[in-house]
Design an enzyme around this catalytic site. Structure first.
Site, PDB file in Angstrom:
ATOM      1  N   PRO A 133       8.972  -3.539  -1.059  1.00  0.00           N
ATOM      2  CA  PRO A 133      10.199  -3.147  -0.355  1.00  0.00           C
ATOM      3  C   PRO A 133      10.130  -3.407   1.144  1.00  0.00           C
ATOM      4  O   PRO A 133       9.087  -3.216   1.781  1.00  0.00           O
ATOM      5  CB  PRO A 133      10.301  -1.647  -0.651  1.00  0.00           C
ATOM      6  N   LYS A 163       0.845  -1.203   0.000  1.00  0.00           N
ATOM      7  CA  LYS A 163       0.000   0.000   0.000  1.00  0.00           C
ATOM      8  C   LYS A 163       0.873   1.243   0.000  1.00  0.00           C
ATOM      9  O   LYS A 163       2.061   1.222   0.355  1.00  0.00           O
ATOM     10  CB  LYS A 163      -0.934   0.006   1.202  1.00  0.00           C
ATOM     11  N   MET A 215       5.583   0.627   2.972  1.00  0.00           N
ATOM     12  CA  MET A 215       4.539   0.131   2.074  1.00  0.00           C
ATOM     13  C   MET A 215       3.796  -1.080   2.633  1.00  0.00           C
ATOM     14  O   MET A 215       3.005  -1.703   1.929  1.00  0.00           O
ATOM     15  CB  MET A 215       5.131  -0.211   0.709  1.00  0.00           C
ATOM     16  N   GLY A 216       4.050  -1.415   3.886  1.00  0.00           N
ATOM     17  CA  GLY A 216       3.281  -2.492   4.523  1.00  0.00           C
ATOM     18  C   GLY A 216       3.580  -3.872   4.000  1.00  0.00           C
ATOM     19  O   GLY A 216       2.685  -4.729   3.978  1.00  0.00           O
ATOM     20  N   GLY A 217       4.836  -4.159   3.608  1.00  0.00           N
ATOM     21  CA  GLY A 217       5.166  -5.470   3.075  1.00  0.00           C
ATOM     22  C   GLY A 217       4.990  -6.580   4.098  1.00  0.00           C
ATOM     23  O   GLY A 217       4.441  -7.643   3.797  1.00  0.00           O
ATOM     24  N   ASP A 236      -1.704  -2.178   9.779  1.00  0.00           N
ATOM     25  CA  ASP A 236      -1.822  -2.250   8.323  1.00  0.00           C
ATOM     26  C   ASP A 236      -2.375  -3.587   7.824  1.00  0.00           C
ATOM     27  O   ASP A 236      -2.721  -3.717   6.652  1.00  0.00           O
ATOM     28  CB  ASP A 236      -0.463  -2.019   7.659  1.00  0.00           C
ATOM     29  N   ALA A 246      10.877  -2.645   5.017  1.00  0.00           N
ATOM     30  CA  ALA A 246      11.028  -1.444   5.844  1.00  0.00           C
ATOM     31  C   ALA A 246      10.938  -0.189   4.990  1.00  0.00           C
ATOM     32  O   ALA A 246      11.685   0.770   5.175  1.00  0.00           O
ATOM     33  CB  ALA A 246      12.355  -1.475   6.605  1.00  0.00           C
ATOM     34  N   GLY A 247       9.997  -0.206   4.025  1.00  0.00           N
ATOM     35  CA  GLY A 247       9.896   0.896   3.073  1.00  0.00           C
ATOM     36  C   GLY A 247       8.640   1.724   3.209  1.00  0.00           C
ATOM     37  O   GLY A 247       8.352   2.553   2.351  1.00  0.00           O
ATOM     38  N   SER A 300       3.019  -6.538   6.670  1.00  0.00           N
ATOM     39  CA  SER A 300       1.582  -6.671   6.908  1.00  0.00           C
ATOM     40  C   SER A 300       0.914  -7.449   5.778  1.00  0.00           C
ATOM     41  O   SER A 300      -0.004  -8.234   6.018  1.00  0.00           O
ATOM     42  CB  SER A 300       0.941  -5.282   7.041  1.00  0.00           C
ATOM     43  N   ALA A 301       1.380  -7.239   4.543  1.00  0.00           N
ATOM     44  CA  ALA A 301       0.845  -8.003   3.418  1.00  0.00           C
ATOM     45  C   ALA A 301       1.197  -9.487   3.558  1.00  0.00           C
ATOM     46  O   ALA A 301       0.389 -10.355   3.220  1.00  0.00           O
ATOM     47  CB  ALA A 301       1.382  -7.449   2.098  1.00  0.00           C
TER      48      ALA A 301
END
Length: 334
Positions: free
Chosen positions: A120, A17, A125-127, A162, A122-123, A129-130
């Site tokens: 990414p 996100k 973008m909620g990786g 997230d 720690a970017g 959490s995805a």
């Protein structure tokens, strides 16, 4: 017959996100901050394959197809840069998601989780959490839990703010700590270019620096509110208005911690982006483009100018969902 019975495993994907708007209020008594944020799920997905185990263990492995396997963090005191790999133990949010779900279901079945990371690390973008969202969907199917997306989102809220949005996808206003979601009916589409940074930022440190910067400037944080015109613009795909109203309270502290982000945003604007902004707590930078063609062209120019990886994406994207594929096939990307 369930997919897991026919194929022997279940695969799910969940979107990363961006925050088209992020307003941050004062610190709360629990140490978190009240926020008002405009989430947009984008077409960059994490993928989790869940395979059953007989010994009750939960394992996590990164797929060889992962675009991201580690990130670097700079120690603010020593200045030393340290490479930090994605954890594959109980610290991994996918591991925690599987453990939480089976605890609620009241069984001790094991599962092997294979994660393909495309968002990414720690970017902002909620990786992670995805990963948790895809794990909940995959394990729910694997274990025949019969849970709805809404039930999984409620469970996911226990793992992080997230996670519920990664399950539901689309576009939504997030309040509280970001987990009080109000889904939006988005009729338009927005096109962006994502530029991951090689160095990660700690979300708690970015929040802490924001508080310090406000205190030093004598600025008192107010209850966070989103611009209603920005919400309408995102819902209708009004690129011009969205470009004017995008805002992120976390951008200033993120840039202060990693000044190269400011340089990247300058390059993007020179190369034709309609707007550039740090995504969430950073350090990923996102650029809004007029349409898909403009996004692809902008990504190519950014890679040529900076040698950074620039990824065209669109949103709103669908939330976490199952993929069905035969053994040996490469799963389709959502």
């Amino acid at each position: 017959m369930r997919d897991s019975e026919f194929f022997g495993y279940v695969t799910a994907v969940a979107p990363g996100k961006v925050n088209m708007g992020l307003r941050v209020g004062p610190p709360r008594e629990d140490g978190y901050h009240s926020v008002a944020t405009l989430y947009l799920a984008v077409s960059l997905h994490e993928e989790v394959t869940a395979s059953p185990r007989d010994d009750g263990a939960v394992t996590v492995t990164l797929s060889e197809r992962s675009a991201f396997r580690e990130t670097e963090f700079r120690d603010r005191d020593s200045g030393e840069v340290v490479a930090v790999p994605v954890p594959v133990d109980e610290q991994n949010l996918a591991h925690r998601a599987a453990t939480l779900l089976r605890s609620r279901l009241g069984h001790t079945r094991g599962v092997d989780l294979t994660i393909t990371k495309n968002v990414p690390i720690a970017g902002g973008m909620g990786g992670g959490s995805a990963d948790a969202a895809a794990t909940l969907v995959a394990c729910s199917a694997l274990w025949d839990a019969g849970l709805s997306k809404e039930q999984l989102a409620e469970l996911g809220a226990e793992l992080g703010a997230d996670v519920p949005f990664a399950i539901l996808g689309g576009a939504a206003v997030g309040q509280g700590v970001g987990d009080d979601l109000s889904p939006l009916l988005a009729r338009g589409e927005l096109h962006l270019v994502i530029v991951p940074a090689t160095t990660g930022l700690s979300t708690p440190e970015v929040y802490g620096l924001l508080d310090s910067m406000r205190e030093e400037a004598g600025v008192e944080a107010e209850p966070p509110e989103l611009d209603q015109d920005l919400i309408r613009a995102v819902c209708t795909g009004d690129v011009e208005t969205a470009a004017m109203l995008m805002a992120n309270d976390m951008q200033a502290p993120a840039v202060s911690m990693l000044p190269v982000l400011d340089d990247m945003m300058d390059v993007g604007m020179v190369e034709g982006a309609m707007q550039g902004m740090v995504s969430g707590s950073g350090p990923t930078v996102m650029f809004l483009a007029r349409d898909a063609e403009a996004a692809a062209a902008l990504a190519a120019r950014l890679e040529e100018r900076t040698s950074a990886w620039a990824i065209p994406v669109s949103g709103p994207a669908q939330g976490a969902r199952l993929l069905t594929h035969r053994p040996g096939e490469t799963p389709l990307r959502g």
